[in-house]
Design a protein around this motif. Structure first.
Motif, PDB file in Angstrom:
ATOM      1  N   ALA A   1      82.228  43.061  32.583  1.00 57.87           N
ATOM      2  CA  ALA A   1      80.930  43.260  31.931  1.00 57.87           C
ATOM      3  C   ALA A   1      79.780  43.284  32.935  1.00 57.87           C
ATOM      4  N   LEU A   2      80.013  42.786  34.154  1.00 57.14           N
ATOM      5  CA  LEU A   2      78.965  42.720  35.178  1.00 57.14           C
ATOM      6  C   LEU A   2      79.196  43.731  36.298  1.00 57.14           C
ATOM      7  N   ASN A   3      79.900  44.813  35.999  1.00 57.06           N
ATOM      8  CA  ASN A   3      80.241  45.803  37.017  1.00 57.06           C
ATOM      9  C   ASN A   3      79.019  46.370  37.742  1.00 57.06           C
ATOM     10  N   PHE A   4      77.877  46.420  37.073  1.00 61.90           N
ATOM     11  CA  PHE A   4      76.665  46.985  37.693  1.00 61.90           C
ATOM     12  C   PHE A   4      76.228  46.191  38.926  1.00 61.90           C
ATOM     13  N   LEU A   5      76.653  44.935  39.037  1.00 60.79           N
ATOM     14  CA  LEU A   5      76.271  44.111  40.185  1.00 60.79           C
ATOM     15  C   LEU A   5      76.985  44.524  41.473  1.00 60.79           C
ATOM     16  N   ALA A   6      78.036  45.331  41.343  1.00 61.68           N
ATOM     17  CA  ALA A   6      78.783  45.772  42.527  1.00 61.68           C
ATOM     18  C   ALA A   6      78.359  47.155  42.992  1.00 61.68           C
ATOM     19  N   ASP A   7      77.351  47.749  42.353  1.00 59.81           N
ATOM     20  CA  ASP A   7      76.898  49.083  42.751  1.00 59.81           C
ATOM     21  C   ASP A   7      76.360  49.071  44.177  1.00 59.81           C
ATOM     22  N   GLU A   8      76.456  50.232  44.834  1.00 55.07           N
ATOM     23  CA  GLU A   8      75.935  50.362  46.198  1.00 55.07           C
ATOM     24  C   GLU A   8      74.427  50.111  46.193  1.00 55.07           C
ATOM     25  N   GLY A   9      73.975  49.398  47.200  1.00 52.53           N
ATOM     26  CA  GLY A   9      72.547  49.118  47.318  1.00 52.53           C
ATOM     27  C   GLY A   9      72.117  47.828  46.664  1.00 52.53           C
ATOM     28  N   THR A  10      72.976  47.193  45.859  1.00 54.18           N
ATOM     29  CA  THR A  10      72.611  45.915  45.244  1.00 54.18           C
ATOM     30  C   THR A  10      72.794  44.784  46.246  1.00 54.18           C
ATOM     31  N   ARG A  11      72.024  43.731  46.090  1.00 57.60           N
ATOM     32  CA  ARG A  11      72.133  42.580  47.005  1.00 57.60           C
ATOM     33  C   ARG A  11      73.448  41.851  46.849  1.00 57.60           C
ATOM     34  N   THR A  12      74.047  41.958  45.678  1.00 57.32           N
ATOM     35  CA  THR A  12      75.286  41.219  45.423  1.00 57.32           C
ATOM     36  C   THR A  12      76.543  41.958  45.880  1.00 57.32           C
ATOM     37  N   GLY A  13      76.439  43.260  46.159  1.00 56.22           N
ATOM     38  CA  GLY A  13      77.611  44.066  46.495  1.00 56.22           C
ATOM     39  C   GLY A  13      78.442  43.534  47.661  1.00 56.22           C
ATOM     40  N   PRO A  14      77.832  43.275  48.859  1.00 54.10           N
ATOM     41  CA  PRO A  14      78.631  42.804  50.004  1.00 54.10           C
ATOM     42  C   PRO A  14      79.370  41.492  49.737  1.00 54.10           C
ATOM     43  N   GLY A  15      78.703  40.547  49.086  1.00 53.66           N
ATOM     44  CA  GLY A  15      79.343  39.259  48.814  1.00 53.66           C
ATOM     45  C   GLY A  15      80.479  39.370  47.821  1.00 53.66           C
ATOM     46  N   ILE A  16      80.333  40.250  46.836  1.00 57.36           N
ATOM     47  CA  ILE A  16      81.409  40.449  45.860  1.00 57.36           C
ATOM     48  C   ILE A  16      82.623  41.064  46.551  1.00 57.36           C
ATOM     49  N   ALA A  17      82.389  42.052  47.419  1.00 53.25           N
ATOM     50  CA  ALA A  17      83.502  42.657  48.161  1.00 53.25           C
ATOM     51  C   ALA A  17      84.188  41.632  49.061  1.00 53.25           C
ATOM     52  N   PHE A  18      83.408  40.775  49.732  1.00 49.88           N
ATOM     53  CA  PHE A  18      83.973  39.726  50.589  1.00 49.88           C
ATOM     54  C   PHE A  18      84.812  38.747  49.770  1.00 49.88           C
ATOM     55  N   THR A  19      84.301  38.349  48.618  1.00 50.22           N
ATOM     56  CA  THR A  19      85.019  37.383  47.772  1.00 50.22           C
ATOM     57  C   THR A  19      86.337  37.962  47.265  1.00 50.22           C
TER      58      THR A  19
END
Length: 353
Positions: free
Chosen positions: A65-83
């Motif tokens: 439901a929170l997929n929009f937080l992983a979009d390119e350019g978001t502040r949360t994207g790099p940390g989500i990918a790392f996690t």
């Protein structure tokens, strides 16, 4: 002739200072995504404790439901990918603290042989079923390994060494979601089947532990039959978990040897993935009796949380629309794998009994 005043040069930071500064900058970039993943995992755990739903399933659904937080350019994207990548590997490595040689010896050669054969044959069956359903070998290894070993944890560990492609995350989320749902259904149905088949407490424990995908559901189903069945089921399940490291290592070696690595990245998987090495090292320390029970319990709890946080991040990275594209063939493969493993263990118990 007058000399122009010299301009003082800015001091160049020393190497250790530059490293610390870079580390702080990297952590600042990763923190928002890591924090979101932890928050989703904590929410999933709260829902699980209060409403009885599997925590992994809740983390996946909330993440989707929170997929929009992983979009390119978001502040949360790099940390989500790392996690989704690094915290996952940490969680798998910490699983090794629950494994020991004494635990394996306590069950006896008959049950160990049945469990090992079930794991190997289910993976081979998964490859064949995937091919019949028009899926590639990666999907067969992913689903077969998840069903054969330990559900969501195995799926995430296997996905970490498989060559990546455009549908990798979709397939992983689908597999984790499907095996979690199937485990929950099996937790209710399999104890009834054990009574229907006339299995005694020990054989019922072997059946439950040898067939249900996730550890929590194995414990719930086993102890719903009785204490002896619950303890045997948990032990058998942990033997399946101990197969995770050798299976992932074999997959990695075969992929490396046959040149099946990700051609876009131009890399081969490492000869021995770091998280597999960590798993084996912790299992060895525990087998030698060098790990206090309190530390082993703490490592098990940390592993559970790391995997929950990682699957939340994987869910956030995955588009629900793309996941729905898997089609009925993928569902049929997972169901066939589950039925095959259940049938094999049941037949083995009757033949060896």
């Amino acid at each position: 002739m007058s000399r122009s005043p010299s301009i003082p040069e800015e001091p160049v930071p020393k190497a250790p200072a530059r490293v610390v500064s870079a580390a702080r900058s990297g952590l600042a970039d990763l923190f928002p995504g890591i924090a979101v993943s932890v928050l989703v995992a904590a929410t999933a755990q709260f829902l699980s404790e209060h409403y009885g739903a599997p925590a992994m399933l809740m983390a996946l659904l909330l993440g989707l439901a929170l997929n929009f937080l992983a979009d390119e350019g978001t502040r949360t994207g790099p940390g989500i990918a790392f996690t989704a990548r690094s915290v996952l590997r940490l969680g798998v490595a910490l699983l090794g603290a629950r494994i020991s040689v004494a635990m394996l010896a306590a069950l006896g050669p008959r049950a160990i042989g049945l469990v090992v054969a079930g794991v190997v044959l289910t993976i081979l069956f998964g490859l064949a079923a995937a091919r019949l359903a028009g899926r590639d070998w990666r999907f067969g290894l992913l689903t077969g390994g998840a069903v054969a070993i330990c559900g969501a944890s195995a799926a995430m560990a296997i996905a970490a060494v498989l060559p990546r492609h455009e549908k990798s995350e979709r397939d992983l989320v689908f597999t984790v979601l499907a095996v979690t749902v199937l485990s929950t259904v099996a937790m209710v149905i399999y104890p009834l089947l054990a009574r229907l088949f006339g299995l005694g407490p020990q054989d019922a424990g072997v059946f439950i532990g040898g067939t249900i995908h996730d550890v929590a559901q194995v414990v719930g189903a086993g102890f719903s039959i009785g204490p002896e069945a619950g303890e045997t089921a948990t032990l058998v399940k942990l033997i399946r978990v101990s197969m995770l490291a050798p299976v992932v290592l074999c997959f990695s070696l075969i992929i490396r040897h046959r040149g099946l690595a990700d051609r876009q990245a131009g890399q081969k998987p490492p000869l021995l993935p770091g998280f597999v090495l960590g798993f084996l090292a912790l299992a060895a320390v525990n087998s030698l009796g060098l790990m206090p029970a309190m530390l082993a319990d703490a490592a098990g709890l940390a592993s559970r949380w790391a995997l929950l946080i990682a699957i939340a991040a994987v869910g956030i990275k995955t588009s629900l629309r793309r996941m729905l594209e898997v089609g009925p063939g993928a569902i049929a493969v997972l169901l066939a794998d589950t039925v095959f493993l259940g049938g094999f263990v049941t037949a083995g118990l009757h033949l060896l009994g």
